[in-house]
Design an enzyme around this catalytic site. Structure first.
Site, PDB file in Angstrom:
ATOM      1  N   ASP A 156      52.456  64.462 -28.032  1.00  0.00           N
ATOM      2  CA  ASP A 156      52.351  63.730 -29.304  1.00  0.00           C
ATOM      3  C   ASP A 156      53.758  63.672 -29.904  1.00  0.00           C
ATOM      4  O   ASP A 156      54.667  64.373 -29.450  1.00  0.00           O
ATOM      5  CB  ASP A 156      51.382  64.467 -30.249  1.00  0.00           C
ATOM      6  CG  ASP A 156      51.278  63.808 -31.626  1.00  0.00           C
ATOM      7  OD1 ASP A 156      51.205  62.564 -31.682  1.00  0.00           O
ATOM      8  OD2 ASP A 156      51.296  64.513 -32.641  1.00  0.00           O
ATOM      9  N   SER A 157      53.882  62.896 -30.973  1.00  0.00           N
ATOM     10  CA  SER A 157      55.161  62.857 -31.690  1.00  0.00           C
ATOM     11  C   SER A 157      55.418  64.167 -32.433  1.00  0.00           C
ATOM     12  O   SER A 157      56.532  64.423 -32.863  1.00  0.00           O
ATOM     13  CB  SER A 157      55.146  61.708 -32.692  1.00  0.00           C
ATOM     14  OG  SER A 157      54.074  61.900 -33.599  1.00  0.00           O
ATOM     15  N   TYR A 174      56.657  58.585 -35.166  1.00  0.00           N
ATOM     16  CA  TYR A 174      56.647  57.390 -34.323  1.00  0.00           C
ATOM     17  C   TYR A 174      56.099  56.183 -35.100  1.00  0.00           C
ATOM     18  O   TYR A 174      56.478  55.045 -34.829  1.00  0.00           O
ATOM     19  CB  TYR A 174      55.721  57.598 -33.110  1.00  0.00           C
ATOM     20  CG  TYR A 174      56.264  58.427 -31.966  1.00  0.00           C
ATOM     21  CD1 TYR A 174      57.483  59.103 -32.047  1.00  0.00           C
ATOM     22  CD2 TYR A 174      55.549  58.522 -30.772  1.00  0.00           C
ATOM     23  CE1 TYR A 174      57.952  59.860 -30.971  1.00  0.00           C
ATOM     24  CE2 TYR A 174      56.014  59.261 -29.700  1.00  0.00           C
ATOM     25  CZ  TYR A 174      57.198  59.932 -29.807  1.00  0.00           C
ATOM     26  OH  TYR A 174      57.653  60.672 -28.739  1.00  0.00           O
ATOM     27  N   CYS A 185      48.455  60.808 -28.915  1.00  0.00           N
ATOM     28  CA  CYS A 185      49.138  60.127 -30.017  1.00  0.00           C
ATOM     29  C   CYS A 185      48.674  58.685 -29.963  1.00  0.00           C
ATOM     30  O   CYS A 185      48.836  58.019 -28.937  1.00  0.00           O
ATOM     31  CB  CYS A 185      50.648  60.213 -29.813  1.00  0.00           C
ATOM     32  SG  CYS A 185      51.605  59.239 -30.985  1.00  0.00           S
ATOM     33  N   ASN A 186      48.088  58.207 -31.050  1.00  0.00           N
ATOM     34  CA  ASN A 186      47.563  56.843 -31.041  1.00  0.00           C
ATOM     35  C   ASN A 186      48.687  55.819 -30.991  1.00  0.00           C
ATOM     36  O   ASN A 186      48.536  54.766 -30.376  1.00  0.00           O
ATOM     37  CB  ASN A 186      46.683  56.608 -32.267  1.00  0.00           C
ATOM     38  CG  ASN A 186      45.546  57.586 -32.328  1.00  0.00           C
ATOM     39  OD1 ASN A 186      45.768  58.779 -32.586  1.00  0.00           O
ATOM     40  ND2 ASN A 186      44.345  57.132 -32.066  1.00  0.00           N
ATOM     41  N   GLU A 233      52.813  66.708 -41.867  1.00  0.00           N
ATOM     42  CA  GLU A 233      53.811  67.573 -41.212  1.00  0.00           C
ATOM     43  C   GLU A 233      54.727  68.268 -42.232  1.00  0.00           C
ATOM     44  O   GLU A 233      55.571  69.062 -41.849  1.00  0.00           O
ATOM     45  CB  GLU A 233      54.690  66.753 -40.254  1.00  0.00           C
ATOM     46  CG  GLU A 233      53.975  66.268 -39.037  1.00  0.00           C
ATOM     47  CD  GLU A 233      54.469  66.837 -37.699  1.00  0.00           C
ATOM     48  OE1 GLU A 233      55.490  67.542 -37.674  1.00  0.00           O
ATOM     49  OE2 GLU A 233      53.804  66.572 -36.692  1.00  0.00           O
ATOM     50  N   CYS A 257      44.760  58.317 -35.814  1.00  0.00           N
ATOM     51  CA  CYS A 257      46.040  59.025 -35.694  1.00  0.00           C
ATOM     52  C   CYS A 257      45.661  60.484 -35.489  1.00  0.00           C
ATOM     53  O   CYS A 257      44.846  61.025 -36.257  1.00  0.00           O
ATOM     54  CB  CYS A 257      46.866  58.863 -36.966  1.00  0.00           C
ATOM     55  SG  CYS A 257      48.334  59.916 -37.006  1.00  0.00           S
ATOM     56  N   THR A 258      46.226  61.096 -34.466  1.00  0.00           N
ATOM     57  CA  THR A 258      45.795  62.463 -34.130  1.00  0.00           C
ATOM     58  C   THR A 258      46.182  63.475 -35.207  1.00  0.00           C
ATOM     59  O   THR A 258      45.679  64.591 -35.209  1.00  0.00           O
ATOM     60  CB  THR A 258      46.366  62.889 -32.765  1.00  0.00           C
ATOM     61  OG1 THR A 258      47.780  62.646 -32.753  1.00  0.00           O
ATOM     62  CG2 THR A 258      45.686  62.138 -31.640  1.00  0.00           C
ATOM     63  N   HIS A 259      47.063  63.081 -36.135  1.00  0.00           N
ATOM     64  CA  HIS A 259      47.386  63.985 -37.241  1.00  0.00           C
ATOM     65  C   HIS A 259      46.238  64.107 -38.255  1.00  0.00           C
ATOM     66  O   HIS A 259      46.113  65.121 -38.929  1.00  0.00           O
ATOM     67  CB  HIS A 259      48.625  63.485 -38.005  1.00  0.00           C
ATOM     68  CG  HIS A 259      49.908  63.864 -37.353  1.00  0.00           C
ATOM     69  ND1 HIS A 259      50.344  63.292 -36.185  1.00  0.00           N
ATOM     70  CD2 HIS A 259      50.857  64.775 -37.706  1.00  0.00           C
ATOM     71  CE1 HIS A 259      51.503  63.819 -35.848  1.00  0.00           C
ATOM     72  NE2 HIS A 259      51.845  64.725 -36.754  1.00  0.00           N
TER      73      HIS A 259
HETATM   74  N1  DGL Z   1      50.110  61.476 -34.154  1.00  0.00           N
HETATM   75  C1  DGL Z   1      50.688  60.158 -34.167  1.00  0.00           C
HETATM   76  C2  DGL Z   1      49.592  59.133 -33.839  1.00  0.00           C
HETATM   77  O1  DGL Z   1      48.504  59.516 -33.424  1.00  0.00           O
HETATM   78  C3  DGL Z   1      51.246  59.663 -35.482  1.00  0.00           C
HETATM   79  C4  DGL Z   1      52.302  60.315 -36.189  1.00  0.00           C
HETATM   80  C5  DGL Z   1      53.604  59.582 -36.175  1.00  0.00           C
HETATM   81  O2  DGL Z   1      53.804  58.664 -36.982  1.00  0.00           O
HETATM   82  O3  DGL Z   1      54.422  59.999 -35.359  1.00  0.00           O
HETATM   83  O4  DGL Z   1      49.813  57.963 -33.987  1.00  0.00           O
END
Ligand code: DGL
Length: 272
Positions: A10-11, A42, A73-74, A152, A184-186
């Site tokens: 992931d990012s 990202y 990471c989506n 984060e 978004c996985t966050h």
């Molecule tokens: N976890 C990332 C996703 O699922 C998003 C976070 C980012 O912006 O890097 O898209």
């Protein structure tokens, strides 16, 4: 039986939500988790740039001798899943298709919302997938700039996060969706904030559980699961601050992280 590890990337911290579900579903497997925190976020970046990052990481992880790569990471799945699948020898699983299917199955009024990064919304993959499964579904995507960054930050559950979630939930409530994809996985890291914003009548679809199921199915179908009874181990890698990753990662994962290894961007680029 295949004892090689499964790679997840992931990012940043978001993919830990997928790692957690994988640990619950596949306790005998070994995992390597890479958080590209040195280049987080990202979401606001152009899709081409994200694609470049994802390909570097995918090739680097393949060279680590893993048996599968999970794009947790989506934004990276939106930008690069097809390229990763074409480039790598090992199977690559992403996070978008499992959620799109779950959302179409869950909705009763056929009105589905999406909360995701700008990159994921711009790529439009969710809309295409949802419509391909049920052309009669009304789909409402909402980009959430800054939300992954708040998660984060030092105060992931602070007032800023609560306000941002309320603001992003507004248009979806107005559109009377009964199902919202957390694209978004966050976002599952602030699951409670989201549940309060939407209430009981809206089904929230999280990528992590669906993705873990897909990973387990892929291992079983390809005959590459780790069948021994021993408990698997996890390695953690980051392109950013290792101690910060260790402390925040432990908090989000609720799992002891003894060591985090630094991977330089030069090493990633060399793998590409
Ligand atoms: N976890 C990332 C996703 O699922 C998003 C976070 C980012 O912006 O890097 O898209």
């Amino acid at each position: 039986m295949d004892g090689r590890a499964i790679a997840i990337f992931d990012s940043g911290m978001g993919g830990l939500t997928v790692l957690h579900e994988c640990l619950v579903t596949m306790p005998n497997e070994d995992f390597v988790y890479l958080g590209d925190t040195g280049r987080f976020p990202y979401g606001p970046r152009p899709l081409d740039e994200i694609r470049g990052f994802a390909l570097e990481i995918g090739r680097f992880l393949e060279r680590q001798g893993v048996k599968m790569v999970v794009v947790a990471c989506n934004s990276a799945t939106s930008a690069a899943l097809a390229d990763l699948q074409a480039e790598l020898e090992v199977p690559v699983v992403g996070v978008i298709a499992p959620e799109a299917e779950a959302a179409v199955q869950a909705t009763r009024n056929r009105r589905i919302g999406l909360l995701a990064t700008q990159a994921t919304v711009d790529a439009g993959r969710y809309g295409t997938l949802v419509q391909s499964l049920d052309a009669g579904v009304r789909f409402f995507p909402v980009a959430c700039p800054g939300l992954a960054e708040l998660i984060e930050s030092a105060e992931p559950y602070g007032a800023g996060t609560v306000e941002a979630v309320r603001a992003y939930a507004g248009p979806l409530k107005q559109a009377e969706v009964d199902t919202v994809i957390l694209g978004c996985t966050h976002y599952p890291l602030i699951r409670h904030v989201l549940e309060r914003a939407f209430g009981r009548d809206v089904t929230l679809v999280f990528s992590a559980e669906e993705t873990a199921r897909k990973v387990a199915e892929t291992l079983a179908r390809k005959g590459i699961a780790h069948t021994s009874e021993r408990e698997g181990v996890c390695r953690f890698l980051t392109t950013g601050d290792t101690e910060q990753f260790r402390v925040r990662g432990e908090r989000f994962l609720q799992f002891p992280i003894a060591e985090v290894e630094l991977v330089s961007l030069a090493e990633l680029r060399a793998a590409a």
